[in-house]
Design a protein around this motif. Sequence first.
Motif, short mmCIF file in Angstrom:
data_model
loop_
_atom_site.label_atom_id
_atom_site.label_comp_id
_atom_site.label_asym_id
_atom_site.label_seq_id
_atom_site.Cartn_x
_atom_site.Cartn_y
_atom_site.Cartn_z
N GLN A 4 111.21 94.83 23.90
CA GLN A 4 109.90 94.58 23.31
C GLN A 4 109.25 93.44 24.09
N ARG A 5 108.05 93.69 24.61
CA ARG A 5 107.34 92.68 25.37
C ARG A 5 105.97 92.46 24.77
N VAL A 6 105.60 91.19 24.60
CA VAL A 6 104.32 90.83 24.01
C VAL A 6 103.63 89.86 24.95
N LEU A 7 102.33 90.07 25.19
CA LEU A 7 101.56 89.21 26.08
C LEU A 7 100.67 88.27 25.26
N VAL A 8 100.65 87.00 25.66
CA VAL A 8 99.72 86.02 25.09
C VAL A 8 99.07 85.27 26.25
N TRP A 29 101.30 85.01 29.52
CA TRP A 29 102.73 84.85 29.35
C TRP A 29 103.30 86.19 28.86
N VAL A 30 104.50 86.55 29.35
CA VAL A 30 105.23 87.71 28.83
C VAL A 30 106.40 87.19 28.01
N PHE A 31 106.38 87.48 26.71
CA PHE A 31 107.51 87.15 25.83
C PHE A 31 108.26 88.44 25.52
N GLU A 32 109.59 88.38 25.53
CA GLU A 32 110.37 89.59 25.36
C GLU A 32 111.63 89.34 24.56
N ARG A 33 112.11 90.43 23.97
CA ARG A 33 113.41 90.41 23.29
C ARG A 33 113.98 91.82 23.29
N PRO A 34 115.31 91.96 23.37
CA PRO A 34 115.93 93.29 23.39
C PRO A 34 115.94 93.92 22.00
N MET A 35 115.70 95.23 21.96
CA MET A 35 115.72 96.00 20.72
C MET A 35 116.75 97.11 20.85
N ASN A 36 117.38 97.47 19.71
CA ASN A 36 118.33 98.58 19.75
C ASN A 36 117.64 99.89 19.41
N CYS A 89 99.19 89.17 35.64
CA CYS A 89 97.73 89.22 35.64
C CYS A 89 97.33 90.64 35.26
N ARG A 90 96.56 90.75 34.17
CA ARG A 90 96.13 92.06 33.68
C ARG A 90 94.74 91.92 33.09
N GLY A 91 94.07 93.06 32.93
CA GLY A 91 92.77 93.04 32.32
C GLY A 91 92.84 92.67 30.85
N ALA A 92 91.78 92.11 30.34
CA ALA A 92 91.76 91.68 28.94
C ALA A 92 91.90 92.84 27.98
N ALA A 93 91.49 94.05 28.39
CA ALA A 93 91.54 95.21 27.51
C ALA A 93 92.85 95.98 27.62
N ASP A 94 93.76 95.59 28.51
CA ASP A 94 95.03 96.29 28.64
C ASP A 94 95.92 96.03 27.43
N PRO A 95 96.87 96.93 27.15
CA PRO A 95 97.75 96.72 25.99
C PRO A 95 98.48 95.39 26.06
N SER A 96 98.61 94.75 24.91
CA SER A 96 99.27 93.45 24.85
C SER A 96 100.69 93.55 24.32
N GLU A 97 101.13 94.78 24.03
CA GLU A 97 102.50 94.95 23.56
C GLU A 97 103.06 96.25 24.12
N ALA A 98 104.33 96.21 24.55
CA ALA A 98 105.02 97.41 24.99
C ALA A 98 105.52 98.17 23.77
N GLU A 99 105.21 99.46 23.71
CA GLU A 99 105.65 100.31 22.62
C GLU A 99 107.06 100.83 22.89
N PRO A 100 107.76 101.29 21.83
CA PRO A 100 109.06 101.94 22.07
C PRO A 100 108.88 103.14 22.99
N PRO A 101 109.93 103.51 23.72
CA PRO A 101 109.82 104.65 24.65
C PRO A 101 109.51 105.93 23.90
#
Length: 296
Positions: free
Chosen positions: A68-72, A113-120, A137-149
């Motif tokens: 799980q990755r979250v951008l701030v 910043w990319v914050f992350e933690r492992p998920m099962n 570096c990403r656009g302001a409108a790009d997703p700010s969270e990685a979804e599950p696969p």
Amino acid sequence: MSAPRRGGLLVALVTVLILGSGAFAHAGDYGGKEDGKGDVIVDGTETTETTTGGIGGTRIFVPGPWTQRVLVPYCPANLVRATGRGMREYEMDDDMCMGAVSTCPDPEDRRWWVFERPMNADNVATEDGFSRGGVVCRGAADPSEAEPPTITVEQIMDQARARAPRPTFVIEPAAKSYVNVPTNFAAQVAPATVNVELLGFTIPVEFTPGDATWRFGDGGSDTGVGVRNASVGQSGAVEHVYARSGDYDVSVTVGYDVRIIVPTGDPITLPTPISRAAAPQSLTVGEVQSVVTGVD
């Protein structure tokens, strides 16, 4: 200013169908690297002759360890804090500062910043909190969270179409017939299963033949698979009588019912069959000439 966010809310919007276990890359994986995209792209082939009946975008959750990755915004005070007893929920600070808006090569991008933690596989965190995984570096409108696969029905069918069975057919008694003589036609079809390899999974896709539609080349048509070596008028046989001599291109199209086998869940049946056309065949139609050889 702190903005609470529940990262698990989007899961309720996804159709969840369990496929199995395994490790996967997934769309929106930022990789913790400068300008890293990491998006999954699946190339489809032979996209004609089919429809998924409106369910092509249905997402299938692929359980397996993921990150799980979250951008701030890239500001010193911004953090991501885990909440929700190890589930996907979290809170984040999203204050904006000059370090986030003026330090990327592309002035339209923002630094995060990319914050992350492992998920099962059950979407439960295997660590108590998030750690910093890099800067992007990403656009302001790009997703700010990685979804599950996830994968979609359309991604599966993009590959399955290229391996789908294609019917053949026979013309009896031969590739030549005669005016006003019934000619017999029979499609050669059988159920088939093809395997799709996608994101590390082998997914069986079943094709079951159904209705067949014939075009006899003279404007006539009929339906039905037909019967090999049928007698004239036999039930289930596909016959056609040509009124004029000539060369005619004969074709048949068969509709296949499609079912995707989900290993640990219910199968997915496409609401609309996939049509597959056989290679056309040429039929020569001649005339029978009667000759009087003598009178008793």
